[in-house]
Design an enzyme around this catalytic site. Structure first.
Site, PDB file in Angstrom:
ATOM      1  CE  LYS A  33     -53.121  10.234   5.624  1.00 23.69           C
ATOM      2  NZ  LYS A  33     -53.979  10.668   5.698  1.00 23.69           N
ATOM      3  NE  ARG A 128     -59.067   9.761  11.459  1.00 23.57           N
ATOM      4  CZ  ARG A 128     -57.948  10.502  11.378  1.00 23.57           C
ATOM      5  NH1 ARG A 128     -57.834  11.796  10.991  1.00 23.57           N
ATOM      6  NH2 ARG A 128     -56.960   9.782  10.956  1.00 23.57           N
ATOM      7  CE1 TYR A 242     -59.577  42.094  -7.443  1.00 23.00           C
ATOM      8  CE2 TYR A 242     -58.384  40.398  -6.629  1.00 23.00           C
ATOM      9  CZ  TYR A 242     -59.551  40.914  -7.623  1.00 23.00           C
ATOM     10  OH  TYR A 242     -59.617  40.438  -8.537  1.00 23.00           O
ATOM     11  CG  MET A 290     -58.230  32.069  -9.250  1.00 15.20           C
ATOM     12  SD  MET A 290     -59.094  32.604 -10.839  1.00 15.20           S
ATOM     13  CE  MET A 290     -60.293  32.369  -9.419  1.00 15.20           C
TER      14      MET A 290
END
Length: 344
Positions: A33, A128, A242, A290
């Site tokens: 999956k 679930r 940053y 990023m």
């Protein structure tokens, strides 16, 4: 080359399946999956089919259709989400086996696809997916008359061998299925490692195939290398990245590599992550951005052209720990910009 390189070792995937199959009783399937846990479901499935895998599991019917296109008509491809509304044509056309999770799905399936193979998923305590004990008690005789090909459940705490939930779910699964003449499945990778009493007729390893915990003996499947774009000298007191989040305490050499959170390298890993030059670790400094990560290479003798984020020294689980997550998330988040190389 501006893009990072993700090498996927199919020989290791095959070896991991063989090792888990040797630990298992009965048939050993494979879970492919989420696009083969991010590594390419079609290619992974073909490799495992050559190893002898005859049963595959996916999350949704669309994934099953892609795996069927890769494998041809023979293997069984089961769909964990069952028979969802709108799936009928796809299940029929691609000969997919839904694992029915509810009374509503059972009614939908027998009305829309009478005689089409199906399995049943039971809820033994995870809350679930699957039929709860009361639902199963009411539907059991009717469902068995339709000849399901498999009855399964899923363990919630199999990665913790001492957790009492494992024995509790095993007891519930036996109470719900003992005496039924249908193949059963309870164990994924963690369940295989719990021992034979959890194996039943079919095991279905997932994360262990791809080199992840809790399979400690797994061979490394992925290697991730990023090119160095630029190297600069940073004086004591200067900052990097940053928000000025890292300040040089000594004369430093900082390499900027071509990878970031857009490539699945989670931003939170920055303060704790390492990057490797060969076998030598180098600290990530500043924030993961990023497209870029900055690395302290001051102690290296030579300037590297590539630095490695995933290898034998730093697995997906190591990187996940640095990011405060799990190896599954690292694997399935690996982005589309990588140059992907299949080995073996």
């Amino acid at each position: 080359m501006g893009s990072a390189r993700l090498s996927i070792n199919h020989s290791a995937i095959a070896a991991n399946w063989r090792a888990l199959a040797a630990l298992s009783q009965g048939e050993t399937a494979a879970v492919v999956k989420a696009d083969g846990y991010g590594l390419g479901a079609a290619a992974v499935a073909r490799t495992l089919a050559r190893e002898g895998v005859r049963s595959f599991f996916v999350a949704v019917a669309e994934e099953g259709a892609a795996v069927r296109a890769a494998l041809g008509p023979e293997p069984r491809i089961s769909v964990f989400s069952g028979h969802m509304e709108g799936d009928t044509d796809m299940l029929r056309a691609h000969r997919l086996t839904p694992m029915l999770n509810s009374v509503d799905q059972m009614l939908r399936h027998v009305e829309a696809l009478p005689g089409h193979p199906f399995g049943i998923q039971l809820d033994t305590g995870m809350n679930r997916l699957g039929m709860e004990p009361s639902e199963w008690a009411a539907l059991r005789d009717i469902a068995l008359e339709q000849n399901p090909v498999l009855i399964m459940s899923h363990l919630a705490c199999a990665d913790d061998p001492d957790h009492p939930m494992n024995a509790h779910q095993l007891e519930n699964f036996r109470a719900m299925t003992d005496g039924i003449n249908v193949p059963r499945s309870l164990a994924a990778t963690g369940g295989i490692l719990l021992g034979p009493e959890y194996h039943f007729g079919l095991t279905r390893p997932g994360i262990g195939l791809y080199g992840g915990m809790p399979f400690e003996d797994a061979e490394t499947v992925v290697k991730l290398e990023a090119p160095v774009i630029q190297i600069r000298d940073v004086a004591p007191g200067e900052t990097v990245g940053y928000a000025n989040s890292w300040t040089a305490q000594r004369p430093s050499r900082i390499a900027t590599i071509s990878a970031g959170y857009a490539d699945g390298l989670i931003r939170a890993m920055g303060p704790r992550a390492l990057v490797y030059a060969g076998t030598r670790p180098c600290a990530v400094v500043g924030r993961v951005s990023m497209d870029l990560i900055t690395v302290d290479i001051t102690d290296l003798d030579t300037a590297p052209e590539m630095l490695t984020l995933l290898n034998d020294q730093q697995t997906v689980d190591d990187l996940a720990e640095a990011a405060g997550t799990i190896g599954y998330e690292i694997l399935t988040s690996l982005g589309t910009r990588y140059k992907r190389v299949i080995l073996g």
